[in-house]
Design an enzyme around this catalytic site. Sequence first.
Site, PDB file in Angstrom:
ATOM      1  N   GLY A  47      10.365 -58.325  28.668  1.00  0.00           N
ATOM      2  CA  GLY A  47      11.176 -58.826  29.770  1.00  0.00           C
ATOM      3  C   GLY A  47      12.226 -57.878  30.296  1.00  0.00           C
ATOM      4  N   GLY A  48      12.280 -56.657  29.803  1.00  0.00           N
ATOM      5  CA  GLY A  48      13.291 -55.710  30.258  1.00  0.00           C
ATOM      6  C   GLY A  48      13.248 -55.469  31.757  1.00  0.00           C
ATOM      7  N   LYS A  49      12.049 -55.329  32.289  1.00  0.00           N
ATOM      8  CA  LYS A  49      11.904 -55.086  33.720  1.00  0.00           C
ATOM      9  C   LYS A  49      11.888 -56.394  34.501  1.00  0.00           C
ATOM     10  CE  LYS A  49       9.611 -50.736  32.660  1.00  0.00           C
ATOM     11  NZ  LYS A  49       9.852 -50.807  31.193  1.00  0.00           N
ATOM     12  N   CYS A  84       5.040 -45.190  29.781  1.00  0.00           N
ATOM     13  CA  CYS A  84       5.953 -44.418  28.928  1.00  0.00           C
ATOM     14  C   CYS A  84       5.155 -43.339  28.204  1.00  0.00           C
ATOM     15  CB  CYS A  84       6.700 -45.325  27.957  1.00  0.00           C
ATOM     16  SG  CYS A  84       5.651 -46.301  26.859  1.00  0.00           S
ATOM     17  N   ALA A 126       6.093 -58.602  29.148  1.00  0.00           N
ATOM     18  CA  ALA A 126       6.823 -58.751  27.887  1.00  0.00           C
ATOM     19  C   ALA A 126       7.354 -57.393  27.411  1.00  0.00           C
ATOM     20  CB  ALA A 126       5.908 -59.366  26.834  1.00  0.00           C
ATOM     21  N   ARG A 150       3.903 -62.620  22.730  1.00  0.00           N
ATOM     22  CA  ARG A 150       4.892 -61.787  23.427  1.00  0.00           C
ATOM     23  C   ARG A 150       5.447 -62.505  24.656  1.00  0.00           C
ATOM     24  NH1 ARG A 150       5.301 -56.376  23.194  1.00  0.00           N
ATOM     25  NH2 ARG A 150       4.927 -56.118  25.431  1.00  0.00           N
TER      26      ARG A 150
END
Length: 460
Positions: free
Chosen positions: A114-116, A232, A112, A139
């Site tokens: 979902g960008g990747k 990150c 979550a 999420r």
Amino acid sequence: MNLPQEFADSMKELLGAVEYEAYLNSAGQDRVHGLRVNTSKITVDEFLKLTPFSLKPIPWVENGFFYEDSQSVTKHPHYHAGLYYVQEPSAMIPADRLPVTEGDCVLDLCAAPGGKATELGAKLRGTGVLVANDISNSRAKGLLKNLELFGIPDILVTSETPQKLLPYFREFFDKILIDAPCSGEGMFRKDPAMIKSWLEHGPEYYAEIQKEILLTAADLLKPGGLLLYSTCTFSALEDECSIASLLRERPDFEVIPMKGYEGFGKGIPGAADGNKQLENCVRIWPHKMAGEGHFAALLKKNGKFSSAWEAAKQKKKKQVLPKECQEFFDQYLKMDLTGRTITVYDNRVYAIPEALGNIRGLRFLRTGLYLGEIKKKRFEPSQALAMSLKREQAKYSISFSSSDERAVKYLKGETIELEDDEANGLKGWILVCVDGYPLGFAKAAGGSLKNKYYPGWRIQ
């Protein structure tokens, strides 16, 4: 930016005095914004010809672009057609550098929002299977929407601890991505609230979680498979030390080089146990690249490679749809469901990738492509089905220009009035598109379109 002293001291040690000053200067600069083109729906060249936005290429990914914050990219109909995903530019690197190929069985373990996962699914191009998991059920709901918006058909969206997946998927996946929960040091500029979170739960808290996730993922990966671990954060405890711990516990793993870029920094062996393999890790610093902070490591599990999808490809067969569903497909769609198992649950019809096997007992939000629902001996197609289609697969369709106010009216759930020449030949279920790309379904009647856009997705 008011940085915690402990964090500032650790950054000075990592970077040295000169680079630390450069980092501090970058922390005072405005953040950058990016979008990533959905190449399973549209090529980059086609998108650039179509989009009204002023974009600048992100040099480290082929389908990523910077945009100015003043441009309302999430309000444009192309966004609702799933043609792109809004994503922080450095966060595009992990999914880009995991070499997913068509037919792979892929796991995004901490997926979550979902960008990747959307990029991994786009790479599959309607083949293989993508399992996208997030321990947070709330999420995971947002994750499911983004995957369906992108039109990715062969999915399993779960909400489980990684350990719960082991009995079902031990040594099953060809590729795994772990964007691990972390202290978020690289996001301080983008989201200053992360500083408060860091003070509550710093690197020591997350490092133990990450090591456990990595060990579980190692057992989910097939011999010969690839695993990409990312965070990150800048903390070596969460980055190189987590990888070094995996290498000690699982000696069949090795860190391999990934496609580089001039702004990438090397991993720091001395921050862990001096293992030279750690130099193959990648560090992304905001004072060297136009993005936030990231860490990525690509690992290979040594052993004989055998695609998890091969066995399923050998047993592909045409599946039988329920009568009502088959009648709909015969009348309105041209779609091949070979290689998928058709399942009906509570009158809802799903096309499930045969490679998944038995998942009874798992907590999931979606398995396969949700085709639609049987209601009073008739079939109503789903929003997910509409988004998975190409316009040419629908026997009846209409496409509005993105500058046509009716495109926005459709997204608001309003009835659409048609010109006489537009209504000619349209009947029953219609695939509504913007600039040729699906938005959802409607029903044609008396020169108008009765809106069937999913209520939960409608815009204000």
